[in-house]
Write a protein that holds these residues in place. Structure first.
Motif, PDB file in Angstrom:
ATOM      1  N   VAL A 103       0.834  -1.205   0.000  1.00 24.09           N
ATOM      2  CA  VAL A 103       0.000   0.000   0.000  1.00 24.09           C
ATOM      3  C   VAL A 103       0.868   1.253   0.000  1.00 24.09           C
ATOM      4  O   VAL A 103       0.537   2.254  -0.658  1.00 24.09           O
ATOM      5  N   ASP A 104       2.006   1.220   0.686  1.00 23.77           N
ATOM      6  CA  ASP A 104       2.930   2.350   0.655  1.00 23.77           C
ATOM      7  C   ASP A 104       3.584   2.479  -0.716  1.00 23.77           C
ATOM      8  O   ASP A 104       3.837   3.587  -1.193  1.00 23.77           O
ATOM      9  N   VAL A 105       3.857   1.336  -1.359  1.00 24.33           N
ATOM     10  CA  VAL A 105       4.357   1.346  -2.737  1.00 24.33           C
ATOM     11  C   VAL A 105       3.378   2.080  -3.642  1.00 24.33           C
ATOM     12  O   VAL A 105       3.756   2.981  -4.409  1.00 24.33           O
ATOM     13  N   PHE A 106       2.095   1.723  -3.559  1.00 27.07           N
ATOM     14  CA  PHE A 106       1.118   2.261  -4.494  1.00 27.07           C
ATOM     15  C   PHE A 106       0.839   3.745  -4.266  1.00 27.07           C
ATOM     16  O   PHE A 106       0.458   4.456  -5.203  1.00 27.07           O
ATOM     17  N   TYR A 107       1.045   4.221  -3.042  1.00 29.52           N
ATOM     18  CA  TYR A 107       0.754   5.622  -2.766  1.00 29.52           C
ATOM     19  C   TYR A 107       1.997   6.518  -2.798  1.00 29.52           C
ATOM     20  O   TYR A 107       1.869   7.733  -2.630  1.00 29.52           O
ATOM     21  N   THR A 108       3.168   5.962  -3.058  1.00 28.94           N
ATOM     22  CA  THR A 108       4.356   6.811  -3.171  1.00 28.94           C
ATOM     23  C   THR A 108       4.232   7.813  -4.321  1.00 28.94           C
ATOM     24  O   THR A 108       4.541   9.005  -4.149  1.00 28.94           O
ATOM     25  N   PRO A 109       3.773   7.428  -5.525  1.00 29.38           N
ATOM     26  CA  PRO A 109       3.586   8.443  -6.569  1.00 29.38           C
ATOM     27  C   PRO A 109       2.504   9.469  -6.232  1.00 29.38           C
ATOM     28  O   PRO A 109       2.568  10.609  -6.707  1.00 29.38           O
ATOM     29  N   VAL A 110       1.518   9.088  -5.419  1.00 31.20           N
ATOM     30  CA  VAL A 110       0.536  10.062  -4.946  1.00 31.20           C
ATOM     31  C   VAL A 110       1.233  11.086  -4.058  1.00 31.20           C
ATOM     32  O   VAL A 110       1.006  12.303  -4.173  1.00 31.20           O
ATOM     33  N   ALA A 111       2.102  10.592  -3.180  1.00 29.39           N
ATOM     34  CA  ALA A 111       2.885  11.501  -2.331  1.00 29.39           C
ATOM     35  C   ALA A 111       3.721  12.448  -3.179  1.00 29.39           C
ATOM     36  O   ALA A 111       3.842  13.638  -2.873  1.00 29.39           O
ATOM     37  N   ALA A 112       4.295  11.930  -4.272  1.00 27.72           N
ATOM     38  CA  ALA A 112       5.101  12.775  -5.159  1.00 27.72           C
ATOM     39  C   ALA A 112       4.250  13.866  -5.793  1.00 27.72           C
ATOM     40  O   ALA A 112       4.716  15.007  -5.975  1.00 27.72           O
ATOM     41  N   ARG A 113       3.018  13.560  -6.139  1.00 23.29           N
ATOM     42  CA  ARG A 113       2.124  14.572  -6.702  1.00 23.29           C
ATOM     43  C   ARG A 113       1.771  15.623  -5.646  1.00 23.29           C
ATOM     44  O   ARG A 113       1.746  16.828  -5.933  1.00 23.29           O
ATOM     45  N   ILE A 114       1.463  15.181  -4.438  1.00 22.73           N
ATOM     46  CA  ILE A 114       1.098  16.121  -3.376  1.00 22.73           C
ATOM     47  C   ILE A 114       2.250  17.081  -3.094  1.00 22.73           C
ATOM     48  O   ILE A 114       2.058  18.302  -3.002  1.00 22.73           O
ATOM     49  N   ILE A 115       3.454  16.557  -2.994  1.00 24.65           N
ATOM     50  CA  ILE A 115       4.612  17.398  -2.703  1.00 24.65           C
ATOM     51  C   ILE A 115       5.030  18.197  -3.937  1.00 24.65           C
ATOM     52  O   ILE A 115       5.379  19.378  -3.847  1.00 24.65           O
TER      53      ILE A 115
END
Length: 294
Positions: A163-175
């Motif tokens: 789940v952390d793998v799948f949301y890492t690119p989401v984190a990149a978008r947020i930042i």
């Protein structure tokens, strides 16, 4: 037993980042193969993987091709149950699968408006109402995951998982776009992006120059917040302190200067990935420390 992973440009291919993390973070053996997303060679590069048509794609040791990130994740979890790709607790595992599936199927506004880019953080970006709704949904899911797991900080289920793998690119978008989320969830994003493995992915992406730069906006930007601005600079030649590359052990041919010292590498890629973020590479930092502490 080595997998073949086919990926696109590291600075922009969010799905490729997911595919890479599920192998790299769980120490599964693989070989990387680059697909030309921006060079016009993608269709030709993908022919050996037919009928897969997108990156990432995974070729198993027996030659079986697996497309789509979630299928890759489940295949690897099935083949390597001992490495803990999914949470061990049943309720946490079910919730993690739910969050990953919703990531794959949803958040189209966020993905459409905020293409992943790992170069810098845009200033003054104004997200659309639909993107803000996606962000609220993501925060709801992250908060629910923490209620299930009891983990207040760090990975959503206490231990790093798919789940952390799948949301890492989401984190990149947020930042990368300065998107509005709670302080706690911004900290979670920074935790994901501060992982040395993610820093290495970004550093390798920075070895490629783009003109024009994809997904450029008419906005000012701040430096990427993790790793800062590298003080290393390329050097024209040796001699260097080290005679062999810290990564391959081969003789050095390319050089950089860092803090008044010259270091050598076996090729330009090894040099340039270190140039981008010297502190992301344990083999390099250990070599520097060993010399400076002697």
């Amino acid at each position: 037993m080595t997998y073949d992973l086919f990926i696109g440009d590291r600075l922009f291919s969010s799905w490729s980042l997911r595919g890479w993390l599920m192998l790299e973070k769980f120490d599964l053996p693989y070989r990387n193969h680059m697909i030309g997303l921006y060079s016009g060679t993608m269709a030709e590069d993908m022919k050996p993987l037919f009928p897969a048509r997108l990156v990432p794609a995974l070729r198993l040791p027996d030659g079986t091709v697996v497309g789509e990130s979630l299928a890759m994740a489940e295949t690897l979890a099935e083949r390597h149950p001992q490495v803990g790709l999914w949470p061990s607790d049943a309720a946490a595992r079910a919730t993690a699968r739910w969050l990953c599936t919703e990531m794959v199927a949803g958040f189209s506004a966020l993905r459409g408006e905020c293409a992943m880019q790992l170069l810098h953080s845009w200033k003054g970006f104004e997200p659309a109402a639909e993107t803000l709704a996606d962000l609220r949904r993501i925060e709801t899911l992250w908060d629910h995951a923490r209620q299930v797991s009891g983990a207040n900080t760090g990975p959503l289920f206490g231990t790093y998982s798919l789940v952390d793998v799948f949301y890492t690119p989401v984190a990149a978008r947020i930042i990368g776009y300065g998107l509005p989320v709670s302080d706690a969830n911004r900290d979670y994003c920074l935790t994901l992006l501060s992982d040395p493995v993610v820093r290495q992915w970004r550093a390798m992406g920075l070895t490629v120059q783009y003109d024009p730069f994809p997904y450029s906006l008419d906005l000012q930007s701040d430096p990427w917040p993790i790793g800062g601005v590298s003080s290393a600079v390329a050097a024209a030649g040796g001699p260097s302190i080290n005679q062999t590359c810290p990564y391959s052990g081969k003789p050095v041919t390319d050089f950089l200067d860092l803090d008044g010292q010259r270091w050598g590498f076996c090729n330009r890629f090894c040099r340039d990935k270190t140039l981008a973020d010297p502190e992301a590479w344990p083999k390099f930092t250990q070599m520097v420390s060993a010399v400076n502490d002697s």
